[in-house]
Design an enzyme around this catalytic site. Structure first.
Site, PDB file in Angstrom:
ATOM      1  N   GLY A 140       0.722  -1.213  -0.101  1.00  0.00           N
ATOM      2  CA  GLY A 140       0.038  -0.075  -0.024  1.00  0.00           C
ATOM      3  C   GLY A 140       1.004   1.299   0.050  1.00  0.00           C
ATOM      4  NE  ARG A 154      -1.573  -4.920  -2.089  1.00  0.00           N
ATOM      5  CZ  ARG A 154      -1.230  -4.581  -0.995  1.00  0.00           C
ATOM      6  NH1 ARG A 154      -0.270  -5.063  -0.270  1.00  0.00           N
ATOM      7  NH2 ARG A 154      -2.060  -3.671  -0.384  1.00  0.00           N
ATOM      8  CG  ASP A 186       3.128  -6.613   7.313  1.00  0.00           C
ATOM      9  OD1 ASP A 186       2.776  -6.239   6.350  1.00  0.00           O
ATOM     10  OD2 ASP A 186       2.604  -7.485   8.306  1.00  0.00           O
ATOM     11  CB  THR A 196       2.907   0.864   6.300  1.00  0.00           C
ATOM     12  OG1 THR A 196       1.355   0.546   6.634  1.00  0.00           O
ATOM     13  CG2 THR A 196       3.440   0.558   7.564  1.00  0.00           C
ATOM     14  CG  ASP A 223      -2.090  -0.089   8.165  1.00  0.00           C
ATOM     15  OD1 ASP A 223      -3.051   0.635   7.846  1.00  0.00           O
ATOM     16  OD2 ASP A 223      -1.927  -1.039   7.340  1.00  0.00           O
ATOM     17  CG  ASP A 246       1.077  -2.842  10.406  1.00  0.00           C
ATOM     18  OD1 ASP A 246       2.036  -2.103  10.055  1.00  0.00           O
ATOM     19  OD2 ASP A 246       0.335  -3.310   9.791  1.00  0.00           O
ATOM     20  NE  ARG A 301      -2.427  -4.368   7.245  1.00  0.00           N
ATOM     21  CZ  ARG A 301      -1.193  -5.098   6.925  1.00  0.00           C
ATOM     22  NH1 ARG A 301      -1.398  -5.914   6.263  1.00  0.00           N
ATOM     23  NH2 ARG A 301       0.053  -4.912   7.675  1.00  0.00           N
TER      24      ARG A 301
END
Length: 320
Positions: free
Chosen positions: A11, A72, A103, A126, A128, A130, A172
Site C-alpha cells: 500500500g 501486489r 511488513d 505504511t 497503519d 503496525d 487493518r
C-alpha cells in the site's frame, strides 16, 4: 557498494516520494549510481528499472503516493519469482536494494536476502503504524491528520443536527490511527481491535451525556475492530438515536505528506543509504525515542506488537 536500487511495494503512504528523493540525492552525493524500480517486486521481475539522477526526483517531495508506483505481486512469493527478480538486479549490476513499504514488503526483502543473497535494507512506509520495532512509520502522521480534518468537519455538522457520528478509519488490525486521531480530535469514544469494547456501556454514556446537555457524540472506529453497521444498529436500539456513519477509506493514503513524515522519510533514507554504502545488509530502519535506529530484519518482523494501553486510558479519561 556503488550501485543501488529503490522500490516501493504494498500500500502507498504519504512520504514515500520524500523518502525516494532523499535516498536518491544522498546516494548520488556519495558517489553511488541509483536506479528506480517501477511497480515494486513485479517491476523487478519484469525488468522495469531506470537510472535516476537528481532531476529525476525533483518536485515530488510534496506529493502523496509513490511516483515509482506500487503493485501486489503473487508471483514473487515463489522462489522462482524471487530468482527472476534477483537475476534482473544482477543484469543491471545493482548491488543493493532499498525496499520501502510495510511488513509484506519487508518479508519480500527478507526472501531476496535469504534465498538469493541480495543486499537489502527496508524503510517502513505504511499508514497503519503496525510494525513493532519502530515507534512510527512513514505516512502514519499524515494519515492521522487526514482523519483529524474529517473529525473537525464532521463535528460541525453533527453539532448542528444534534447527532451521533461514527467515523471508520483504516489500520487493518492496528488501532493506532483511530487512537491518535480520537485523542487529537476529542472523540468521545475510540473503538480499536486491541481492546474489548462494550456497546452497552457506550450507549449508557451517550444517554448520560445527553442528560448533561451534550447533544452530539463522536465515535472513532478502527476498521479491524468491528462491523460499523452492527455497532450503529445496537447503539440506535439502546439510545433511540440514529448514528450517521462515514468511512474515510483510501483518502487516508493520499494527500501531501506533513512536516513530520517528510523529515522522518529523509532521516530514514539517509540511514538506509549509509548501511548499503558500508555493505551492511538485512536491516530495517526505524525510529525509537526520536533516534533513528536499524535492526535485523528477521528480528524486527518477529517482534510482537505492543498496543499503547496507557495512551488508550488517556483517551478514555479525556472523553468523560
Amino acid at each position: 557498494m556503488k550501485k543501488i536500487a529503490i522500490l516501493t511495494s504494498g500500500g502507498d503512504a504519504p512520504g514515500m516520494n520524500a523518502c525516494i528523493r532523499a535516498a536518491t540525492r544522498y546516494a548520488l552525493n556519495n558517489g553511488m549510481d541509483v536506479y528506480g524500480v517501477e511497480r515494486g517486486y513485479q517491476g523487478l521481475i519484469d525488468g522495469r528499472i531506470n537510472r535516476m539522477g537528481s532531476r529525476s526526483v525533483s518536485d515530488i517531495i510534496h506529493r502523496g503516493g509513490t511516483f515509482l508506483k506500487t503493485a501486489r505481486c503473487p508471483e514473487f512469493k515463489n522462489i522462482e519469482g524471487q530468482r527472476m527478480a534477483a537475476d534482473t538486479l544482477h543484469a543491471f549490476g545493482i548491488e543493493g536494494l532499498i525496499c520501502i513499504g510495510g511488513d509484506g514488503t519487508f518479508r519480500g526483502a527478507k526472501d531476496l536476502a535469504d534465498n538469493c543473497g541480495i543486499s537489502v535494507v527496508g524503510i517502513p512506509g505504511t499508514i497503519d503504524n503496525d510494525l513493532a520495532y519502530t515507534d512510527f512509520t512513514v505516512g502514519f502522521d499524515t494519515a492521522v491528520n487526514t482523519c483529524l480534518w474529517a473529525i473537525n468537519s464532521l463535528r460541525d455538522t453533527m453539532s448542528s443536527h444534534d447527532r451521533v457520528s461514527l467515523l471508520e478509519v483504516m489500520g487493518r488490525h492496528c488501532g493506532d490511527i483511530a487512537l491518535y486521531a480520537g485523542i487529537a480530535g476529542g472523540a468521545e469514544y475510540v473503538i480499536v481491535p486491541e481492546v474489548k469494547y462494550d456497546l452497552k456501556a457506550i450507549a449508557r454514556s451517550i444517554n448520560q451525556s445527553q442528560k448533561r446537555g451534550k447533544t452530539s457524540n463522536m465515535i472513532i472506529l478502527a476498521e479491524g475492530a468491528g462491523d460499523k453497521d452492527e455497532i450503529c444498529s445496537v447503539i440506535k436500539e439502546l439510545t433511540g438515536r440514529t448514528v450517521k456513519t462515514t468511512t474515510l477509506g483510501h483518502i487516508q493514503r493520499g494527500g501531501s505528506p506533513d512536516m513530520f513524515d517528510r523529515i522522518l522519510a529523509a532521516r530514514m533514507a539517509v540511514r538506509a543509504v549509509d548501511l548499503l554504502k558500508n555493505d551492511v545488509s538485512g536491516r530495517v530502519v526505524g525510529i525509537r525515542n526520536n533516534q533513528i535506529i536499524d535492526e535485523d530484519i528477521t528480528e524486527a518482523l518477529a517482534r510482537p506488537r505492543k498496543f499503547d494501553k496507557e495512551l488508550y486510558d488517556i483517551a478514555l479519561t479525556l472523553s468523560l
